[in-house]
Design a protein around this motif. Structure first.
Motif, PDB file in Angstrom:
ATOM      1  N   ALA A 207       0.945  -1.051   0.025  1.00  0.00           N
ATOM      2  CA  ALA A 207      -0.007  -0.023   0.058  1.00  0.00           C
ATOM      3  C   ALA A 207       0.720   1.456  -0.032  1.00  0.00           C
ATOM      4  O   ALA A 207       0.666   2.513  -0.509  1.00  0.00           O
ATOM      5  CB  ALA A 207      -0.873  -0.145   1.152  1.00  0.00           C
ATOM      6  N   GLY A 208       2.076   1.270   0.649  1.00  0.00           N
ATOM      7  CA  GLY A 208       2.732   2.425   0.959  1.00  0.00           C
ATOM      8  C   GLY A 208       3.570   2.767  -0.521  1.00  0.00           C
ATOM      9  O   GLY A 208       4.030   3.903  -0.517  1.00  0.00           O
ATOM     10  N   ALA A 209       3.531   1.983  -1.509  1.00  0.00           N
ATOM     11  CA  ALA A 209       3.918   2.073  -2.753  1.00  0.00           C
ATOM     12  C   ALA A 209       3.176   2.951  -3.894  1.00  0.00           C
ATOM     13  O   ALA A 209       3.730   3.135  -5.078  1.00  0.00           O
ATOM     14  CB  ALA A 209       4.709   0.804  -3.455  1.00  0.00           C
ATOM     15  N   ALA A 210       1.967   3.084  -3.480  1.00  0.00           N
ATOM     16  CA  ALA A 210       1.012   3.435  -4.391  1.00  0.00           C
ATOM     17  C   ALA A 210       1.236   4.879  -5.168  1.00  0.00           C
ATOM     18  O   ALA A 210       1.733   5.681  -4.406  1.00  0.00           O
ATOM     19  CB  ALA A 210      -0.371   3.734  -3.711  1.00  0.00           C
ATOM     20  N   ASP A 211       1.587   4.699  -6.359  1.00  0.00           N
ATOM     21  CA  ASP A 211       1.693   5.894  -7.190  1.00  0.00           C
ATOM     22  C   ASP A 211       3.218   6.464  -7.085  1.00  0.00           C
ATOM     23  O   ASP A 211       3.635   7.386  -7.630  1.00  0.00           O
ATOM     24  CB  ASP A 211       0.559   7.227  -7.135  1.00  0.00           C
ATOM     25  N   LEU A 212       3.956   5.737  -6.505  1.00  0.00           N
ATOM     26  CA  LEU A 212       5.397   6.025  -6.486  1.00  0.00           C
ATOM     27  C   LEU A 212       6.154   5.151  -7.413  1.00  0.00           C
ATOM     28  O   LEU A 212       7.226   5.649  -7.604  1.00  0.00           O
ATOM     29  CB  LEU A 212       5.952   5.797  -4.915  1.00  0.00           C
ATOM     30  N   LEU A 213       5.630   4.269  -7.940  1.00  0.00           N
ATOM     31  CA  LEU A 213       6.153   3.398  -9.105  1.00  0.00           C
ATOM     32  C   LEU A 213       5.081   2.656  -9.607  1.00  0.00           C
ATOM     33  O   LEU A 213       3.918   2.512  -9.114  1.00  0.00           O
ATOM     34  CB  LEU A 213       6.951   2.374  -8.304  1.00  0.00           C
ATOM     35  N   LEU A 214       5.132   2.399 -10.848  1.00  0.00           N
ATOM     36  CA  LEU A 214       4.380   1.246 -11.510  1.00  0.00           C
ATOM     37  C   LEU A 214       5.169   0.164 -11.924  1.00  0.00           C
ATOM     38  O   LEU A 214       6.239   0.194 -12.770  1.00  0.00           O
ATOM     39  CB  LEU A 214       3.907   2.289 -12.863  1.00  0.00           C
ATOM     40  N   PRO A 215       4.704  -1.041 -11.350  1.00  0.00           N
ATOM     41  CA  PRO A 215       5.513  -2.119 -11.733  1.00  0.00           C
ATOM     42  C   PRO A 215       5.881  -2.421 -13.337  1.00  0.00           C
ATOM     43  O   PRO A 215       4.766  -2.657 -13.847  1.00  0.00           O
ATOM     44  CB  PRO A 215       4.733  -3.250 -11.144  1.00  0.00           C
ATOM     45  N   SER A 216       6.894  -2.494 -13.751  1.00  0.00           N
ATOM     46  CA  SER A 216       7.217  -2.761 -15.099  1.00  0.00           C
ATOM     47  C   SER A 216       6.868  -3.999 -15.476  1.00  0.00           C
ATOM     48  O   SER A 216       6.509  -4.108 -16.752  1.00  0.00           O
ATOM     49  CB  SER A 216       8.793  -2.589 -15.126  1.00  0.00           C
ATOM     50  N   LYS A 217       6.608  -5.034 -14.983  1.00  0.00           N
ATOM     51  CA  LYS A 217       6.239  -6.253 -15.131  1.00  0.00           C
ATOM     52  C   LYS A 217       5.008  -6.320 -15.865  1.00  0.00           C
ATOM     53  O   LYS A 217       4.245  -7.001 -16.425  1.00  0.00           O
ATOM     54  CB  LYS A 217       6.283  -7.270 -14.030  1.00  0.00           C
ATOM     55  N   LEU A 218       3.881  -5.196 -15.361  1.00  0.00           N
ATOM     56  CA  LEU A 218       2.517  -5.176 -15.927  1.00  0.00           C
ATOM     57  C   LEU A 218       2.465  -4.941 -17.382  1.00  0.00           C
ATOM     58  O   LEU A 218       1.524  -5.727 -17.935  1.00  0.00           O
ATOM     59  CB  LEU A 218       1.922  -3.653 -15.407  1.00  0.00           C
ATOM     60  N   ALA A 219       3.371  -4.422 -18.105  1.00  0.00           N
ATOM     61  CA  ALA A 219       3.304  -4.315 -19.587  1.00  0.00           C
ATOM     62  C   ALA A 219       3.207  -5.755 -20.357  1.00  0.00           C
ATOM     63  O   ALA A 219       2.485  -6.065 -21.119  1.00  0.00           O
ATOM     64  CB  ALA A 219       4.332  -3.478 -19.970  1.00  0.00           C
ATOM     65  N   GLY A 220       4.032  -6.610 -19.897  1.00  0.00           N
ATOM     66  CA  GLY A 220       3.949  -8.014 -20.599  1.00  0.00           C
ATOM     67  C   GLY A 220       2.982  -8.797 -20.056  1.00  0.00           C
ATOM     68  O   GLY A 220       2.343  -9.436 -20.745  1.00  0.00           O
ATOM     69  N   MET A 221       2.492  -8.406 -18.880  1.00  0.00           N
ATOM     70  CA  MET A 221       1.206  -9.253 -18.477  1.00  0.00           C
ATOM     71  C   MET A 221      -0.177  -9.179 -19.438  1.00  0.00           C
ATOM     72  O   MET A 221      -0.896  -9.558 -19.764  1.00  0.00           O
ATOM     73  CB  MET A 221       0.835  -9.115 -16.878  1.00  0.00           C
ATOM     74  N   LEU A 222      -0.065  -7.535 -19.523  1.00  0.00           N
ATOM     75  CA  LEU A 222      -1.197  -7.160 -20.426  1.00  0.00           C
ATOM     76  C   LEU A 222      -0.986  -7.558 -21.799  1.00  0.00           C
ATOM     77  O   LEU A 222      -2.138  -8.036 -22.356  1.00  0.00           O
ATOM     78  CB  LEU A 222      -1.357  -5.582 -20.267  1.00  0.00           C
TER      79      LEU A 222
END
Length: 414
Positions: A311-326
């Motif tokens: 929860a503390g990481a919200a909007d401080l980073l966007l996991p790069s792995k999401l692109a491949g998942m999508l």
């Protein structure tokens, strides 16, 4: 088309396979293939294992990689990457890379010098190299490290505040500062970066390589996934920011659902703790990271993807792995609060649950496991979103145009 000269400075670079190294390497290789002159000052590979591979050359050396001149500098790699170890890691890279970076800037006379954050301590070198060579300075922020470390309790309060104060000073001196999401750009503006110097430069995926129709059968066979088994895959770095304990909680909740198999693929400082947490669970397979060439098949072997986030990481980073998942055309189950950038990317292409809530994650996995038609619908939406928002050629083409405009403006001001 103008032939650009770009000098890049960042501690992570291929052959490391994950996160920032992957994107920096692909950016540089893409620009080099387009005919631009690109050089990189970086460290030896060491992430996510936090260990330089045996046999890797020691000291300073140069190599050519994908058409990019790559200057490697020795760096301290902490065995246990806590706050003190990470600071020493950054400081050692700043010290070891200063002379090679300034020499490269003097000899190359680049149009722009780009620093890759989150590493903060080496950032002043980028500004100095740009100033002394007459180049434009660009800082690309992949991760708001000081904010994330404070939010996740990874730094003492006094040290985190000092880091944020130093970060504010560092950010305001660049000709261009880019972020990977709009909320990150808003935070950078709040830290004092002028809006006319801010850009969005998101991450990307090669949608021609990572596709829904790739054959993942060999991976499924290796995991023992029978016909009818629903594979819930987490593939990526195993560190503190991911909050991976929630995966073990979800697997324990569903340990009697024989058709659901959790596969956790990756490496990092948090892997040992995760292995301990899932010990004895028959519905979990632990495996290591795969080579880049095998990633499309790995992602296609899943029926759904898991993307936890603290929860503390919200909007401080966007996991790069999401692109491949999508791009793989599979639905994503993410730990993301409403209104966050991660939730905005996943909604309609998967399910969002409260961060760090193992039971909620388990319910979402069970719901999708029991509804193949819903998985297909969400997976198709995920693929469409990857093609629309994350396509590599579109994203990097925009970067090329902005670099050209920045170089042209720099020429006019001289």
């Amino acid at each position: 088309m103008r032939r650009l000269k770009l000098l890049v400075h960042g501690v992570n670079y291929p052959p490391d396979m994950l996160g920032i190294a992957k994107y920096t390497g692909e950016m540089c290789a893409w620009l080099a293939a387009r005919g631009h002159e690109v050089a990189v000052v970086t460290a030896p590979p060491h992430y996510p294992a936090w260990k330089v591979p045996d046999g890797w050359p020691k000291g300073w050396h140069e190599e050519w990689r994908d058409g990019v001149r790559t200057i490697r500098c020795p760096v301290h790699v902490p065995g246990r990457p806590g706050a003190a170890g990470r600071l020493l890691h950054q400081a050692s890279f700043a010290g070891a890379s200063a002379r090679p970076l300034l020499r490269a800037a003097r000899c190359m006379r680049p149009d722009a010098v780009m620093g890759i954050a989150p590493a903060t301590l080496p950032v002043p070198l980028v500004r100095l190299a740009a100033r002394t060579s007459g180049a434009a300075s660009w800082l690309h922020v992949q991760d708001l490290e000081a904010d994330a470390a404070l939010g996740l309790g990874m730094l003492p309060l006094w040290l985190g505040r000092a880091a944020r104060a130093g970060e504010r000073w560092l950010l305001t001196g660049f000709d261009r500062v880019s972020a990977i999401t709009p909320p990150m750009a808003d935070r950078l503006a709040a830290k004092g970066v002028a809006r006319d110097r801010l850009s969005l430069f998101g991450n990307w995926v090669d949608t021609a390589t990572i596709r829904p129709d790739v054959d993942g059968g060999a991976f499924r066979a290796a995991w023992g996934a029978r016909a009818g088994t629903v594979v819930a895959l987490y593939a990526g770095s195993m560190g503190e920011k991911q909050g991976l304990g929630v995966l073990a909680e979800a697997a324990r909740v569903l340990k009697d659902r024989g058709e659901v198999l959790f596969v956790l693929a990756g490496a990092g400082a948090g892997r040992a703790a995760l292995e301990d947490a899932v010990e004895g669970l028959q519905n979990v397979r632990m495996t290591g990271p795969v080579a880049e060439a095998d990633l499309p098949a790995l992602l296609a072997a899943a029926d759904l993807h898991l993307l936890p986030q603290r929860a503390g990481a919200a909007d401080l980073l966007l996991p790069s792995k999401l692109a491949g998942m999508l791009a793989s055309g599979r639905p994503v189950v993410a730990g993301a609060a409403p209104g966050t950038s991660l939730a905005a990317e996943v909604e309609g292409a998967g399910l969002c649950v409260a961060p760090e809530d193992g039971e909620a994650l388990a319910r979402a996995v069970a719901d999708l496991a029991g509804d193949a038609e819903r998985r297909r619908t969400l997976g198709a939406a995920a693929r469409a979103r990857a093609c629309a928002r994350w396509d590599r050629e579109t994203v990097l083409g925009g970067l090329e145009r902005e670099l050209t405009a920045l170089a042209d403006a720099r020429d006019l001001s001289r």
